[in-house]
Design a protein around this motif. Structure first.
Motif, PDB file in Angstrom:
ATOM      1  N   MET A  34      13.156  56.685  -2.131  1.00  0.00           N
ATOM      2  CA  MET A  34      12.377  55.632  -2.768  1.00  0.00           C
ATOM      3  C   MET A  34      11.334  56.228  -3.702  1.00  0.00           C
ATOM      4  N   ALA A  35      10.937  55.444  -4.689  1.00  0.00           N
ATOM      5  CA  ALA A  35       9.951  55.929  -5.654  1.00  0.00           C
ATOM      6  C   ALA A  35       9.169  54.768  -6.238  1.00  0.00           C
ATOM      7  N   TRP A  36       8.046  55.108  -6.817  1.00  0.00           N
ATOM      8  CA  TRP A  36       7.257  54.176  -7.611  1.00  0.00           C
ATOM      9  C   TRP A  36       7.133  54.740  -9.026  1.00  0.00           C
ATOM     10  N   PHE A  37       7.313  53.850  -9.991  1.00  0.00           N
ATOM     11  CA  PHE A  37       7.102  54.162 -11.399  1.00  0.00           C
ATOM     12  C   PHE A  37       6.099  53.155 -11.944  1.00  0.00           C
ATOM     13  N   ARG A  38       5.572  53.428 -13.114  1.00  0.00           N
ATOM     14  CA  ARG A  38       4.682  52.461 -13.749  1.00  0.00           C
ATOM     15  C   ARG A  38       4.889  52.484 -15.255  1.00  0.00           C
ATOM     16  N   GLN A  39       4.582  51.359 -15.861  1.00  0.00           N
ATOM     17  CA  GLN A  39       4.722  51.243 -17.311  1.00  0.00           C
ATOM     18  C   GLN A  39       3.516  50.519 -17.877  1.00  0.00           C
ATOM     19  N   ALA A  40       2.746  51.254 -18.664  1.00  0.00           N
ATOM     20  CA  ALA A  40       1.582  50.691 -19.345  1.00  0.00           C
ATOM     21  C   ALA A  40       2.036  50.087 -20.677  1.00  0.00           C
ATOM     22  N   PRO A  41       1.256  49.166 -21.230  1.00  0.00           N
ATOM     23  CA  PRO A  41       1.638  48.542 -22.500  1.00  0.00           C
ATOM     24  C   PRO A  41       1.866  49.577 -23.597  1.00  0.00           C
ATOM     25  N   GLY A  42       3.006  49.471 -24.272  1.00  0.00           N
ATOM     26  CA  GLY A  42       3.312  50.375 -25.366  1.00  0.00           C
ATOM     27  C   GLY A  42       3.777  51.754 -24.954  1.00  0.00           C
ATOM     28  N   LYS A  43       3.970  51.962 -23.656  1.00  0.00           N
ATOM     29  CA  LYS A  43       4.382  53.287 -23.178  1.00  0.00           C
ATOM     30  C   LYS A  43       5.691  53.196 -22.419  1.00  0.00           C
ATOM     31  N   VAL A  44       6.330  54.330 -22.252  1.00  0.00           N
ATOM     32  CA  VAL A  44       7.576  54.360 -21.499  1.00  0.00           C
ATOM     33  C   VAL A  44       7.272  54.319 -20.002  1.00  0.00           C
ATOM     34  N   ARG A  45       8.283  53.935 -19.240  1.00  0.00           N
ATOM     35  CA  ARG A  45       8.126  53.912 -17.786  1.00  0.00           C
ATOM     36  C   ARG A  45       7.962  55.341 -17.277  1.00  0.00           C
ATOM     37  N   ALA A  46       6.967  55.543 -16.420  1.00  0.00           N
ATOM     38  CA  ALA A  46       6.617  56.890 -15.986  1.00  0.00           C
ATOM     39  C   ALA A  46       6.641  57.017 -14.464  1.00  0.00           C
ATOM     40  N   PHE A  47       7.023  58.173 -14.012  1.00  0.00           N
ATOM     41  CA  PHE A  47       7.080  58.481 -12.584  1.00  0.00           C
ATOM     42  C   PHE A  47       5.678  58.506 -11.990  1.00  0.00           C
ATOM     43  N   VAL A  48       5.539  57.954 -10.779  1.00  0.00           N
ATOM     44  CA  VAL A  48       4.278  58.001 -10.047  1.00  0.00           C
ATOM     45  C   VAL A  48       4.425  58.816  -8.765  1.00  0.00           C
ATOM     46  N   ALA A  49       5.392  58.430  -7.920  1.00  0.00           N
ATOM     47  CA  ALA A  49       5.540  59.092  -6.623  1.00  0.00           C
ATOM     48  C   ALA A  49       6.939  58.837  -6.082  1.00  0.00           C
ATOM     49  N   THR A  50       7.385  59.758  -5.228  1.00  0.00           N
ATOM     50  CA  THR A  50       8.671  59.587  -4.572  1.00  0.00           C
ATOM     51  C   THR A  50       8.584  60.083  -3.134  1.00  0.00           C
ATOM     52  N   ILE A  51       9.453  59.562  -2.286  1.00  0.00           N
ATOM     53  CA  ILE A  51       9.434  59.902  -0.871  1.00  0.00           C
ATOM     54  C   ILE A  51      10.864  60.053  -0.375  1.00  0.00           C
ATOM     55  N   SER A  52      11.058  61.030   0.503  1.00  0.00           N
ATOM     56  CA  SER A  52      12.376  61.302   1.050  1.00  0.00           C
ATOM     57  C   SER A  52      12.821  60.187   1.994  1.00  0.00           C
ATOM     58  N   ARG A  53      14.066  60.258   2.406  1.00  0.00           N
ATOM     59  CA  ARG A  53      14.627  59.204   3.251  1.00  0.00           C
ATOM     60  C   ARG A  53      13.897  59.087   4.588  1.00  0.00           C
ATOM     61  N   THR A  54      13.454  60.211   5.138  1.00  0.00           N
ATOM     62  CA  THR A  54      12.752  60.168   6.423  1.00  0.00           C
ATOM     63  C   THR A  54      11.257  59.971   6.268  1.00  0.00           C
ATOM     64  N   GLY A  55      10.759  60.165   5.058  1.00  0.00           N
ATOM     65  CA  GLY A  55       9.318  60.090   4.826  1.00  0.00           C
ATOM     66  C   GLY A  55       8.611  61.422   4.992  1.00  0.00           C
ATOM     67  N   ALA A  56       9.352  62.459   5.300  1.00  0.00           N
ATOM     68  CA  ALA A  56       8.727  63.756   5.577  1.00  0.00           C
ATOM     69  C   ALA A  56       8.261  64.474   4.322  1.00  0.00           C
ATOM     70  N   SER A  57       8.880  64.156   3.186  1.00  0.00           N
ATOM     71  CA  SER A  57       8.546  64.848   1.937  1.00  0.00           C
ATOM     72  C   SER A  57       8.168  63.851   0.856  1.00  0.00           C
ATOM     73  N   THR A  58       7.129  64.202   0.097  1.00  0.00           N
ATOM     74  CA  THR A  58       6.660  63.348  -0.983  1.00  0.00           C
ATOM     75  C   THR A  58       6.337  64.189  -2.215  1.00  0.00           C
ATOM     76  N   SER A  59       6.334  63.535  -3.369  1.00  0.00           N
ATOM     77  CA  SER A  59       5.928  64.181  -4.611  1.00  0.00           C
ATOM     78  C   SER A  59       5.152  63.170  -5.439  1.00  0.00           C
ATOM     79  N   TYR A  60       4.218  63.688  -6.249  1.00  0.00           N
ATOM     80  CA  TYR A  60       3.380  62.830  -7.063  1.00  0.00           C
ATOM     81  C   TYR A  60       3.243  63.391  -8.469  1.00  0.00           C
ATOM     82  N   THR A  61       3.018  62.500  -9.418  1.00  0.00           N
ATOM     83  CA  THR A  61       2.636  62.970 -10.724  1.00  0.00           C
ATOM     84  C   THR A  61       1.198  63.479 -10.648  1.00  0.00           C
ATOM     85  N   ASP A  62       0.855  64.429 -11.497  1.00  0.00           N
ATOM     86  CA  ASP A  62      -0.442  65.095 -11.387  1.00  0.00           C
ATOM     87  C   ASP A  62      -1.617  64.125 -11.469  1.00  0.00           C
TER      88      ASP A  62
END
Length: 124
Positions: A34-62
């Motif tokens: 699963m992941a979350w993305f976001r899109q601000a006005p006039g910008k492309v959709r951007a990665f925010v965060a993602t999580i593994s199937r078990t929830g044990a691993s996550t990643s975030y945009t800086d």
């Protein structure tokens, strides 16, 4: 077909918090990255965060590292995005996304299913 429904968006002042939720349909939630993305006005959709199937691993945009937390509850078929110390630049439509497989990726093209989006506005 997986249906994703986000909730929890709204208006918050800078420095405040919001929690987004995403509840996919179906009984195979635990098989999706699963992941979350976001899109601000006039910008492309951007990665925010993602999580593994078990929830044990996550990643975030800086830009959200240390302020946002992604989590999931497979028993409740729900993924969350806790957003703290929010900034005006966090204003965007936030999308929940799901992908088959077990690799966490940051490209929107890698995700198979998307929610309709929820508006988050941070006032200064």
């Amino acid at each position: 077909q997986v249906q994703l429904v986000e909730s929890g968006g709204g208006l918050v002042q800078a420095g405040g918090s919001l929690r987004l939720s995403c509840a996919p349909s179906g009984r195979t939630f635990s098989t999706y990255v699963m992941a979350w993305f976001r899109q601000a006005p006039g910008k492309v959709r951007a990665f925010v965060a993602t999580i593994s199937r078990t929830g044990a691993s996550t990643s975030y945009t800086d830009s959200v590292q240390g302020r946002f937390t992604i989590s999931r509850d497979n028993a409740k078929n729900t993924v969350y995005l806790q957003m703290d110390n929010m900034k005006p630049e966090d204003t965007a439509v936030y999308y929940c996304a799901a992908r088959n497989g077990n690799v966490r990726l940051t490209s929107a093209q890698a995700y198979d299913y998307w929610g309709q989006g929820t508006q988050v506005t941070v006032s200064s």
